[in-house]
Design an enzyme around this catalytic site. Structure first.
Site, PDB file in Angstrom:
ATOM      1  N   ILE A  95       0.863  -1.178   0.000  1.00  0.00           N
ATOM      2  CA  ILE A  95       0.000   0.000   0.000  1.00  0.00           C
ATOM      3  C   ILE A  95       0.903   1.233   0.000  1.00  0.00           C
ATOM      4  O   ILE A  95       1.846   1.322   0.789  1.00  0.00           O
ATOM      5  CB  ILE A  95      -0.925  -0.011   1.235  1.00  0.00           C
ATOM      6  CG1 ILE A  95      -1.915  -1.169   1.080  1.00  0.00           C
ATOM      7  CG2 ILE A  95      -1.659   1.316   1.376  1.00  0.00           C
ATOM      8  CD1 ILE A  95      -2.772  -1.415   2.287  1.00  0.00           C
ATOM      9  N   LEU A  96       0.650   2.139  -0.913  1.00  0.00           N
ATOM     10  CA  LEU A  96       1.470   3.344  -1.018  1.00  0.00           C
ATOM     11  C   LEU A  96       0.835   4.479  -0.213  1.00  0.00           C
ATOM     12  O   LEU A  96      -0.387   4.615  -0.182  1.00  0.00           O
ATOM     13  CB  LEU A  96       1.628   3.741  -2.485  1.00  0.00           C
ATOM     14  CG  LEU A  96       2.362   2.699  -3.349  1.00  0.00           C
ATOM     15  CD1 LEU A  96       2.296   3.080  -4.826  1.00  0.00           C
ATOM     16  CD2 LEU A  96       3.813   2.525  -2.889  1.00  0.00           C
ATOM     17  N   HIS A 112      -7.002  -3.853 -10.983  1.00  0.00           N
ATOM     18  CA  HIS A 112      -7.659  -4.542  -9.878  1.00  0.00           C
ATOM     19  C   HIS A 112      -8.577  -5.623 -10.459  1.00  0.00           C
ATOM     20  O   HIS A 112      -9.343  -5.344 -11.386  1.00  0.00           O
ATOM     21  CB  HIS A 112      -8.478  -3.537  -9.053  1.00  0.00           C
ATOM     22  CG  HIS A 112      -9.158  -4.170  -7.889  1.00  0.00           C
ATOM     23  ND1 HIS A 112      -8.473  -4.585  -6.760  1.00  0.00           N
ATOM     24  CD2 HIS A 112     -10.457  -4.499  -7.676  1.00  0.00           C
ATOM     25  CE1 HIS A 112      -9.325  -5.126  -5.905  1.00  0.00           C
ATOM     26  NE2 HIS A 112     -10.528  -5.084  -6.439  1.00  0.00           N
ATOM     27  N   GLU A 177      -7.697  -8.950 -18.029  1.00  0.00           N
ATOM     28  CA  GLU A 177      -6.708  -7.992 -17.511  1.00  0.00           C
ATOM     29  C   GLU A 177      -5.637  -7.722 -18.558  1.00  0.00           C
ATOM     30  O   GLU A 177      -5.211  -6.588 -18.780  1.00  0.00           O
ATOM     31  CB  GLU A 177      -6.053  -8.524 -16.232  1.00  0.00           C
ATOM     32  CG  GLU A 177      -7.003  -8.653 -15.059  1.00  0.00           C
ATOM     33  CD  GLU A 177      -6.286  -9.100 -13.789  1.00  0.00           C
ATOM     34  OE1 GLU A 177      -5.140  -8.691 -13.573  1.00  0.00           O
ATOM     35  OE2 GLU A 177      -6.881  -9.869 -13.021  1.00  0.00           O
TER      36      GLU A 177
HETATM   37  C1  GRF Z   1      -3.631  -9.545 -10.952  1.00  0.00           C
HETATM   38  O1  GRF Z   1      -4.797 -10.321 -10.805  1.00  0.00           O
HETATM   39  C2  GRF Z   1      -3.918  -8.104 -10.682  1.00  0.00           C
HETATM   40  O2  GRF Z   1      -5.197  -7.715 -11.040  1.00  0.00           O
HETATM   41  C3  GRF Z   1      -3.762  -8.032  -9.184  1.00  0.00           C
HETATM   42  O3  GRF Z   1      -2.697  -8.891  -8.884  1.00  0.00           O
HETATM   43  C4  GRF Z   1      -2.590  -9.892  -9.889  1.00  0.00           C
HETATM   44  C5  GRF Z   1      -1.201  -9.822 -10.420  1.00  0.00           C
HETATM   45  O4  GRF Z   1      -0.926 -10.830 -11.340  1.00  0.00           O
HETATM   46  N1  GRF Z   1      -3.566  -6.655  -8.772  1.00  0.00           N
HETATM   47  P1  GRF Z   1       0.344 -10.742 -12.256  1.00  0.00           P
HETATM   48  O5  GRF Z   1       1.560 -10.608 -11.329  1.00  0.00           O
HETATM   49  O6  GRF Z   1       0.193  -9.560 -13.155  1.00  0.00           O
HETATM   50  O7  GRF Z   1       0.377 -12.032 -13.007  1.00  0.00           O
END
Ligand code: GRF
Length: 221
Positions: A95-96, A112, A177
């Site tokens: 956490i920053l 997220h 993502e």
């Molecule tokens: C991802 O699910 C991201 O959304 C969350 O942490 C995970 C990181 O995965 N904040 P990676 O290291 O990018 O594979």
């Protein structure tokens, strides 16, 4: 076109980092990955970054004990040394404090694994299954001092299927993502995301944006 100099902050495997690196390998992409920083020396993503010829650094939070300020000062110093213009948090598990975040207003992005503002915090996939939602997904947003808040840049949606386990759902969300983070970074690097209060607004022609992943932008058109 001058490409924005980006640092990616990681703590682990770095699959989102890899998606950003892959996107930025296209010379037409408006950002270049200039640095990868991990707070954990053993993070697998460090090796991947080095294999791509990207500068890496470790700022191990453990060596600073409880002194978050010194940890963040060190981080900031490294970002400045590398003339970083945008920061992408990608599975960065620290956490920053407002001290660092305020230095990167509208220049620090986070991903997220949930459709914010639903399911802030950890264990998002388990909580989504428990809540019985039929739609779940991921959000890229600008970082503000409150955790998992801040203007939304891009969101991607997945269906939650009856037989889903946490792992299966996590895999489906992760694929999304990897699509929305490069898209969000592109939009920010091109200067196409305007922040109006708590809201991120995509400016200009959005025809290059996959509307399925940016319902907000499609609505505005
Ligand atoms: C991802 O699910 C991201 O959304 C969350 O942490 C995970 C990181 O995965 N904040 P990676 O290291 O990018 O594979």
């Amino acid at each position: 076109m001058t490409r924005k100099r980006v640092a990616i902050l990681i703590s682990g495997r770095g699959s989102n980092m890899s998606a950003l690196i892959a996107a930025a390998e296209d010379p037409a992409f408006p950002a270049q990955i200039a640095l990868v920083v991990s707070n954990r020396p053993e993070a697998a993503g460090l090796r991947t970054a080095a294999e791509h010829g990207i500068a890496t650094a470790v700022v191990d939070h453990k060596t600073f004990g409880k002194d978050r300020e010194r940890f963040e000062q060190e981080l900031q110093a490294i970002l400045e040394q590398h003339r970083i213009e945008l920061v992408c948090l990608a599975g960065f598990m620290r956490i920053l404090t407002p001290w660092l975040v305020s230095r990167w207003t509208d220049k620090m992005l986070n991903i997220h694994p949930a459709l914010l503002p639903e399911f802030k915090g950890l264990d998002t996939h388990r909580r989504a299954l428990e809540a019985g939602v039929h739609l779940h997904g991921a959000t890229v947003h600008f970082v503000v001092p409150d955790m998992d808040s801040g203007p939304i840049i891009a969101q991607g949606v997945v269906s939650v299927l009856p037989d889903d386990t946490e792992e299966v759902l996590a895999r489906r969300v992760l694929a999304v993502e990897h699509r929305i983070y490069p898209l969000a970074l592109k939009l920010v690097a091109e200067g196409r995301v305007r922040v109006e209060g708590d809201v991120g607004v995509i400016e200009g022609d959005v025809s290059d944006v996959d509307s399925a992943f940016l319902p907000g932008a499609a609505r505005r058109n």
